[in-house]
Scaffold this active site. Sequence first.
Site, mmCIF file in Angstrom:
data_model
loop_
_atom_site.group_PDB
_atom_site.id
_atom_site.type_symbol
_atom_site.label_atom_id
_atom_site.label_comp_id
_atom_site.label_asym_id
_atom_site.label_seq_id
_atom_site.Cartn_x
_atom_site.Cartn_y
_atom_site.Cartn_z
ATOM 1 N N HIS A 34 7.161 0.781 8.423
ATOM 2 C CA HIS A 34 7.030 0.821 7.019
ATOM 3 C C HIS A 34 6.114 1.795 6.353
ATOM 4 C CE1 HIS A 34 7.403 -1.078 2.969
ATOM 5 N NE2 HIS A 34 6.291 -0.623 2.723
ATOM 6 N N GLU A 35 5.046 1.521 6.592
ATOM 7 C CA GLU A 35 3.923 2.518 6.237
ATOM 8 C C GLU A 35 4.006 3.841 6.797
ATOM 9 O OE1 GLU A 35 2.398 1.361 3.984
ATOM 10 O OE2 GLU A 35 2.562 -0.873 4.271
ATOM 11 N N HIS A 49 6.343 5.524 4.202
ATOM 12 C CA HIS A 49 5.544 6.279 3.167
ATOM 13 C C HIS A 49 4.664 7.408 3.403
ATOM 14 C CE1 HIS A 49 6.056 2.923 0.440
ATOM 15 N NE2 HIS A 49 5.346 1.773 1.091
ATOM 16 N N HIS A 59 7.111 10.333 3.331
ATOM 17 C CA HIS A 59 7.085 10.707 2.066
ATOM 18 C C HIS A 59 6.124 11.628 1.255
ATOM 19 C CE1 HIS A 59 8.857 8.973 -2.314
ATOM 20 N NE2 HIS A 59 9.117 10.140 -2.134
HETATM 21 ZN ZN LIG Z 1 5.458 -0.336 1.003
#
Ligand SMILES: [Zn+2]
Length: 675
Positions: free
Chosen positions: A464-465, A468, A471
């Site tokens: 998940h991290e 990010h 991105h």
């Molecule tokens: Zn998040």
Amino acid sequence: MTNPLLDDWTTPFGLPPFDVISDDDFAPAVDAALAESRANIAAIAENPDAPDFANTIEALERADDTLGRVLGVFYNLAGADSNPAREALQRTFAPLLSAYGSEVSENKALFARVEAVWENRDTLDLTDEQQRVLMLTRRGFVRSGANLAGKAAEDLRAVKSRLSVLGTEFTQNLLADEREWFMVLGADDLAGLPDFVVATAKAAGAEKDAGGPIVTLSRSLIVPFLQFSERRDLRQKAYEAWGARGANGGETDNRGIAAETLKLRQDRARLLGYDSFADFKLETEMAGTPKAVRDLLMQVWEPAKAAAEADAAILEKMLHADGFDGQLEPWDWRFYAEKRRKELHDLDEAELKPYLQLDRMIEAAFACANRLFGLEFAPFAGPAYHPDVRMWDVSRDGEHVAVFIGDYFARGSKRSGAWCSAMRSQQRLSGDIRPHVVNVCNFAKPEAGKPALLSYDDARTLFHEFGHALHQMLSDVTYESISGTSVARDFVELPSQLYEHWLDVPEVLSEFATHAETGAPMPEDLLNRMLGAATYDMGFQTVEYVASALVDLGFHDGPAAADPMQRQAEILEEIGMPHAIRMRHATPHFAHVFAGDGYSSGYYSYMWSEVMDADAFAAFEEAGNPFDPETAKLLEDTVLSSGGSVDAAELYKAFRGRLPGVEALLKGRGLDKAA
Ligand SMILES: [Zn+2]
């Protein structure tokens, strides 16, 4: 003496020189940087030249360059490696920065120049990105009240200041109620509780000098108690106390605060020219309007309710088999759902753990990024703020893309949770600036010489991290204010939640989930049980969440309710809330909505993002290959590289050819079968 925070950094990739920065350097650096920012703002506002994009909007983009550089270092340290000196600095900086923020947004001369550029926008030959930055800059001023004068401006200031007092009181009342209540467990009251729950209950009892194990209202204790306690009477007592937080009468009752908050939010929206607070809040979001939010939530609500009702019938039979008559109650759900989970998906964490090694999971996240986007990761030693910190030079076709920093282990100086931040964001206005991106987690550190092992949830968090981080790293824009993750709140979790899907790709797990001692891949039966357990009881979870989101929306998309508790009851009645499930957060303790503005008429956004990530991953499934190069390229060209330079809904349409539909989410949550 010079201040290392303000010097040029001659370190590898221009990383902050942590080896020479001391805590004493921060306060003078922030003072100097704030003075520089104020001088920059004054120079823009008082510029004798006619306002244009470069001397106003670009100048504003650059105004806080030094401040941003200093604070990027400071807040990274304050979150990941704090100490009393850094905590004291945080308390010092907060009012200084908020005063500076208000000065800028209330600067009439500055706003007049922004407004002039806005009015002339069609004659300025601006690029699409410049038009977007101009629109966002002006909108930020307008939303904070720059257009208001006289009594209206004063009223808005009074409303905002009262709202912030109410938010703090709401939080403090909630904490007081949570601290106050506990239930002592005698020897007969422990039936069914596993050792780890008893141990937690004993530790909580010792802390309160209660003379024995206790149940408190802390989620980490009361939830396992409700899952395992065979004492239905005690489950009911604990559950009712948990549900009554913030609604116990007296000094700490939050119901009056909720009513006043809703009224003031309505005033705020009307002063700024919006029909409702939800219209005001959703203007900046991908959803855009209350109607779009309600439509999406209702599409999920009906199948989730059907699934929950089918589950309730099974759990109620289990209740009756235990010799109880009558209906399944909210304090029964977790207990019987846990029993059923054991039958369906028995999963022994101890059996699983040796297969999920931290280093292998990092390799897996990198390998997926390599197959999807051609990124390569080379470790290097550079200035780090803690010995546990690891750094990689991220490149593509021999060209530097970013620095990726991984700070994975829990320690006392780190706040809880996991997050991604950029010490430096990508932009091109001040040269070709590549980002420095940090992933911070709280995984258990192993003994020396042993490999670090993760739970399946930990591995998801890592992916998940890292989503990010991608991105931020793949960002390709000119202006920092719209770089990387500077996007709408209901869009920002798309890249992160989407990346979690690659952890579950069977070929990824079979290559990287290998046993720490034997090196053998995870057995297929274990893999299936792991994946099955992760989506168990989704009817219940979806219902308790969506009900809260619908109540939040119902509070804000029309006239403020004089009695929020009555409004809440009406909404639950309208949607047909199942008897044995209650809202995940009822109004008197709905901190997301009342402790501050952050998630008010925004609680839906977790579900919004999940609808999108499921729908976006389906694009790879439809292509027949989780690493389909064309789909990956399109994902990068639209969602991952654009930051906030394009409206989120437009970006999504550019990727998928249409807006997201709920089908993939319902399938992923197993809710497509019940309806
Ligand atoms: Zn998040």
